[in-house]
Design a protein around this motif. Structure first.
Motif, PDB file in Angstrom:
ATOM      1  N   PRO A 184       0.793  -1.232   0.000  1.00  0.00           N
ATOM      2  CA  PRO A 184       0.000   0.000   0.000  1.00  0.00           C
ATOM      3  C   PRO A 184       0.828   1.286   0.000  1.00  0.00           C
ATOM      4  CG  PRO A 184       0.230  -0.756   2.246  1.00  0.00           C
ATOM      5  CD  PRO A 184       0.998  -1.738   1.380  1.00  0.00           C
ATOM      6  N   SER A 185       2.084   1.254  -0.417  1.00  0.00           N
ATOM      7  CA  SER A 185       2.930   2.439  -0.302  1.00  0.00           C
ATOM      8  C   SER A 185       2.407   3.577  -1.181  1.00  0.00           C
ATOM      9  CB  SER A 185       4.374   2.105  -0.689  1.00  0.00           C
ATOM     10  OG  SER A 185       4.524   2.016  -2.084  1.00  0.00           O
ATOM     11  N   ALA A 203      -9.709   8.882 -10.610  1.00  0.00           N
ATOM     12  CA  ALA A 203      -9.473   7.436 -10.694  1.00  0.00           C
ATOM     13  C   ALA A 203      -9.987   6.741  -9.438  1.00  0.00           C
ATOM     14  CB  ALA A 203      -7.979   7.152 -10.875  1.00  0.00           C
ATOM     15  N   VAL A 204     -10.270   5.450  -9.589  1.00  0.00           N
ATOM     16  CA  VAL A 204     -10.742   4.651  -8.465  1.00  0.00           C
ATOM     17  C   VAL A 204      -9.939   3.359  -8.413  1.00  0.00           C
ATOM     18  CG1 VAL A 204     -12.589   3.533  -9.825  1.00  0.00           C
ATOM     19  CG2 VAL A 204     -12.782   3.653  -7.328  1.00  0.00           C
ATOM     20  N   MET A 205      -9.622   2.922  -7.213  1.00  0.00           N
ATOM     21  CA  MET A 205      -8.925   1.660  -6.990  1.00  0.00           C
ATOM     22  C   MET A 205      -9.937   0.615  -6.565  1.00  0.00           C
ATOM     23  SD  MET A 205      -6.069  -0.084  -6.820  1.00  0.00           S
ATOM     24  CE  MET A 205      -6.178  -1.852  -6.511  1.00  0.00           C
ATOM     25  N   VAL A 206      -9.888  -0.540  -7.246  1.00  0.00           N
ATOM     26  CA  VAL A 206     -10.822  -1.636  -6.952  1.00  0.00           C
ATOM     27  C   VAL A 206     -10.004  -2.850  -6.530  1.00  0.00           C
ATOM     28  CG1 VAL A 206     -12.730  -3.042  -7.818  1.00  0.00           C
ATOM     29  CG2 VAL A 206     -12.356  -0.733  -8.749  1.00  0.00           C
ATOM     30  N   GLY A 207     -10.252  -3.385  -5.334  1.00  0.00           N
ATOM     31  CA  GLY A 207      -9.472  -4.527  -4.882  1.00  0.00           C
ATOM     32  C   GLY A 207     -10.115  -5.273  -3.736  1.00  0.00           C
ATOM     33  N   ASP A 208      -9.526  -6.431  -3.405  1.00  0.00           N
ATOM     34  CA  ASP A 208     -10.061  -7.308  -2.353  1.00  0.00           C
ATOM     35  C   ASP A 208      -9.325  -7.161  -1.032  1.00  0.00           C
ATOM     36  OD1 ASP A 208      -7.734  -8.533  -3.553  1.00  0.00           O
ATOM     37  OD2 ASP A 208      -8.259 -10.395  -2.535  1.00  0.00           O
ATOM     38  N   ASP A 209      -8.247  -6.412  -1.004  1.00  0.00           N
ATOM     39  CA  ASP A 209      -7.409  -6.281   0.188  1.00  0.00           C
ATOM     40  C   ASP A 209      -7.666  -4.921   0.830  1.00  0.00           C
ATOM     41  OD1 ASP A 209      -5.221  -5.756   1.977  1.00  0.00           O
ATOM     42  OD2 ASP A 209      -4.037  -7.279   0.944  1.00  0.00           O
ATOM     43  N   TRP A 210      -8.307  -4.943   2.006  1.00  0.00           N
ATOM     44  CA  TRP A 210      -8.676  -3.670   2.637  1.00  0.00           C
ATOM     45  C   TRP A 210      -7.449  -2.842   2.984  1.00  0.00           C
ATOM     46  CZ3 TRP A 210      -6.922  -2.150   7.383  1.00  0.00           C
ATOM     47  CH2 TRP A 210      -6.409  -3.127   8.253  1.00  0.00           C
ATOM     48  N   GLU A 211      -6.342  -3.490   3.263  1.00  0.00           N
ATOM     49  CA  GLU A 211      -5.155  -2.773   3.715  1.00  0.00           C
ATOM     50  C   GLU A 211      -4.302  -2.295   2.545  1.00  0.00           C
ATOM     51  OE1 GLU A 211      -1.791  -3.390   7.202  1.00  0.00           O
ATOM     52  OE2 GLU A 211      -2.670  -5.150   6.242  1.00  0.00           O
ATOM     53  N   SER A 212      -3.919  -3.224   1.661  1.00  0.00           N
ATOM     54  CA  SER A 212      -3.006  -2.870   0.563  1.00  0.00           C
ATOM     55  C   SER A 212      -3.705  -2.118  -0.554  1.00  0.00           C
ATOM     56  CB  SER A 212      -2.349  -4.140   0.003  1.00  0.00           C
ATOM     57  OG  SER A 212      -1.449  -4.677   0.934  1.00  0.00           O
ATOM     58  N   ASP A 213      -4.885  -2.587  -0.952  1.00  0.00           N
ATOM     59  CA  ASP A 213      -5.587  -1.953  -2.069  1.00  0.00           C
ATOM     60  C   ASP A 213      -6.321  -0.684  -1.643  1.00  0.00           C
ATOM     61  OD1 ASP A 213      -4.833  -4.012  -3.835  1.00  0.00           O
ATOM     62  OD2 ASP A 213      -6.567  -5.225  -3.304  1.00  0.00           O
ATOM     63  N   ILE A 214      -7.166  -0.824  -0.645  1.00  0.00           N
ATOM     64  CA  ILE A 214      -8.066   0.278  -0.284  1.00  0.00           C
ATOM     65  C   ILE A 214      -7.374   1.299   0.611  1.00  0.00           C
ATOM     66  CG2 ILE A 214     -10.310   0.865   0.661  1.00  0.00           C
ATOM     67  CD1 ILE A 214     -10.310  -0.959  -1.882  1.00  0.00           C
ATOM     68  N   GLY A 215      -6.795   0.836   1.713  1.00  0.00           N
ATOM     69  CA  GLY A 215      -6.129   1.766   2.622  1.00  0.00           C
ATOM     70  C   GLY A 215      -4.999   2.522   1.958  1.00  0.00           C
ATOM     71  N   ALA A 217      -4.598   3.164  -1.298  1.00  0.00           N
ATOM     72  CA  ALA A 217      -5.120   4.096  -2.300  1.00  0.00           C
ATOM     73  C   ALA A 217      -5.707   5.343  -1.653  1.00  0.00           C
ATOM     74  CB  ALA A 217      -6.172   3.394  -3.159  1.00  0.00           C
ATOM     75  N   GLN A 218      -6.334   5.165  -0.497  1.00  0.00           N
ATOM     76  CA  GLN A 218      -6.940   6.316   0.178  1.00  0.00           C
ATOM     77  C   GLN A 218      -5.892   7.354   0.588  1.00  0.00           C
ATOM     78  OE1 GLN A 218      -9.050   4.335   3.355  1.00  0.00           O
ATOM     79  NE2 GLN A 218     -11.009   4.422   2.268  1.00  0.00           N
ATOM     80  N   THR A 219      -4.680   6.904   0.884  1.00  0.00           N
ATOM     81  CA  THR A 219      -3.663   7.836   1.366  1.00  0.00           C
ATOM     82  C   THR A 219      -3.210   8.819   0.299  1.00  0.00           C
ATOM     83  OG1 THR A 219      -1.775   6.384   0.863  1.00  0.00           O
ATOM     84  CG2 THR A 219      -2.823   6.140   3.028  1.00  0.00           C
ATOM     85  N   VAL A 220      -3.475   8.518  -0.983  1.00  0.00           N
ATOM     86  CA  VAL A 220      -3.084   9.442  -2.047  1.00  0.00           C
ATOM     87  C   VAL A 220      -4.297  10.108  -2.690  1.00  0.00           C
ATOM     88  CG1 VAL A 220      -0.949   8.188  -2.507  1.00  0.00           C
ATOM     89  CG2 VAL A 220      -2.991   7.656  -3.855  1.00  0.00           C
ATOM     90  N   GLY A 221      -5.487   9.904  -2.107  1.00  0.00           N
ATOM     91  CA  GLY A 221      -6.671  10.603  -2.585  1.00  0.00           C
ATOM     92  C   GLY A 221      -7.480   9.885  -3.634  1.00  0.00           C
ATOM     93  N   LEU A 222      -7.177   8.604  -3.882  1.00  0.00           N
ATOM     94  CA  LEU A 222      -7.978   7.830  -4.822  1.00  0.00           C
ATOM     95  C   LEU A 222      -9.322   7.457  -4.208  1.00  0.00           C
ATOM     96  CD1 LEU A 222      -5.199   5.457  -6.141  1.00  0.00           C
ATOM     97  CD2 LEU A 222      -6.792   6.631  -7.662  1.00  0.00           C
ATOM     98  N   ARG A 223     -10.368   7.401  -5.043  1.00  0.00           N
ATOM     99  CA  ARG A 223     -11.597   6.774  -4.598  1.00  0.00           C
ATOM    100  C   ARG A 223     -11.388   5.261  -4.565  1.00  0.00           C
ATOM    101  NH1 ARG A 223     -15.009  10.645  -7.067  1.00  0.00           N
ATOM    102  NH2 ARG A 223     -13.650  10.716  -8.894  1.00  0.00           N
ATOM    103  N   LEU A 240     -11.363   0.104   8.122  1.00  0.00           N
ATOM    104  CA  LEU A 240     -11.014   1.302   7.367  1.00  0.00           C
ATOM    105  C   LEU A 240     -11.691   2.552   7.913  1.00  0.00           C
ATOM    106  CD1 LEU A 240     -11.364  -0.352   3.865  1.00  0.00           C
ATOM    107  CD2 LEU A 240      -9.251   0.660   4.730  1.00  0.00           C
ATOM    108  N   ASP A 241     -10.945   3.621   7.982  1.00  0.00           N
ATOM    109  CA  ASP A 241     -11.470   4.929   8.340  1.00  0.00           C
ATOM    110  C   ASP A 241     -10.672   5.962   7.558  1.00  0.00           C
ATOM    111  OD1 ASP A 241     -12.812   7.034   9.481  1.00  0.00           O
ATOM    112  OD2 ASP A 241     -11.664   6.995  11.372  1.00  0.00           O
ATOM    113  N   PRO A 242     -11.235   6.566   6.519  1.00  0.00           N
ATOM    114  CA  PRO A 242     -12.643   6.486   6.127  1.00  0.00           C
ATOM    115  C   PRO A 242     -13.010   5.164   5.461  1.00  0.00           C
ATOM    116  CG  PRO A 242     -11.418   7.746   4.508  1.00  0.00           C
ATOM    117  CD  PRO A 242     -10.454   7.448   5.630  1.00  0.00           C
ATOM    118  N   GLN A 243     -14.296   4.956   5.339  1.00  0.00           N
ATOM    119  CA  GLN A 243     -14.809   3.777   4.666  1.00  0.00           C
ATOM    120  C   GLN A 243     -14.532   3.871   3.163  1.00  0.00           C
ATOM    121  OE1 GLN A 243     -16.993   0.912   6.089  1.00  0.00           O
ATOM    122  NE2 GLN A 243     -15.350   1.594   7.422  1.00  0.00           N
ATOM    123  N   PRO A 244     -14.464   2.717   2.456  1.00  0.00           N
ATOM    124  CA  PRO A 244     -14.363   2.776   0.993  1.00  0.00           C
ATOM    125  C   PRO A 244     -15.604   3.438   0.417  1.00  0.00           C
ATOM    126  CG  PRO A 244     -14.832   0.536   1.737  1.00  0.00           C
ATOM    127  CD  PRO A 244     -14.517   1.343   2.968  1.00  0.00           C
TER     128      PRO A 244
END
Length: 259
Positions: A184-185, A203-215, A217-223, A240-244
């Motif tokens: 998730p870097s 852009a939006v990130m779609v993935g199954d891993d709450w930490e690597s994919d979603i968390g 992506a959120q740190t750089v402002g992706l939906r 997750l906080d915020p939620q996807p």
């Protein structure tokens, strides 16, 4: 359609657990990707897979019925290679398996006196002997570049150790943190966005891993959209906080929520 998912021009799709699982296509994935292409979305397949070059992944996608080009695939080895090319004089020991070593062509590869040790997922290859060799290079001053640090992944229907625990062992032994270049870097997602040619809010990130994919992506402002396939475990989204921006049963549902 959720208001937060308006104005999108590009999609980043995780692969293992989102598009396919091992060598099985996740139901509805091929149709969803074809529909998104027809609507004109820019696509990038972004993956922490460390043992395959882009052309090999492209061929796998083709075999599963998904048309793609190697230029649409962005991997942890590609990100690591781009980072290392900023240091053209540096010596690198790339510790990986498969054909992903080809992504590092043109760099100064040197196992004996590396400035950087670039570590990929070796699965059963993570032996004491190898880890000890890496440890000694790090104690001699080399910097550890981890192509990813995932805790576990889903294969053959079972959760399986990923390379994160082995990276953690090296960090503990040396007292120094690895530089993680895969999800998730933030560095990975910034490089992937540059590759996609879009700002984060488009852009939006779609993935199954709450930490690597979603968390991540959120740190750089992706939906973000979390899929309930692959390594997803019930109520992962509560971590997750915020939620996807959305949680869907699988990739096949994606065209519907972006309609």
């Amino acid at each position: 359609m959720m208001a937060t998912l308006t104005g999108l021009r590009g999609l980043m799709l995780d692969l293992d657990g989102t598009v396919y699982e091992d060598n099985r296509l996740i139901p509805g994935a091929a149709e969803a990707i074809a529909a998104l292409r027809e609507r004109g979305y820019r696509l990038r397949f972004v993956t922490n897979t460390t043992n395959k070059r882009r052309e090999t992944i492209r061929d796998k996608l083709h075999g599963l019925g998904i048309e793609s080009d190697a230029s649409e695939i962005f991997t942890a080895p590609v990100a690591a290679s781009l980072m290392l090319r900023r240091h053209p004089e540096a010596r690198c020991w790339v510790v990986t398996r498969g054909d992903s070593i080809q992504e590092f062509q043109g760099l100064r590869l040197d196992e004996d006196r590396p400035d950087f040790v670039v570590l990929g997922d070796l699965m059963e290859g993570f032996t004491f002997e190898l880890l000890n060799r890496v440890f000694r290079k790090l104690m001699d001053g080399a910097e550890l570049i981890a192509m990813q640090k995932n805790r576990y992944w889903m294969t053959r229907g079972k959760l399986t150790l990923d390379m994160g625990p082995f990276v953690g062992a090296l960090e503990f032994a040396t007292g120094r943190s690895a530089r993680v270049i895969g999800k998730p870097s933030q560095e990975f997602f910034h490089l992937a966005l540059s590759h996609l040619g879009l700002p984060p809010h488009q852009a939006v990130m779609v993935g199954d891993d709450w930490e690597s994919d979603i968390g991540g992506a959120q740190t750089v402002g992706l939906r973000t959209i979390l899929v309930q396939t692959g390594k997803y475990q019930p109520e992962d989204e509560k971590n997750l906080d915020p939620q996807p921006d959305d949680v869907i049963e699988g990739l096949g549902q994606l065209p519907e929520i972006l309609a």
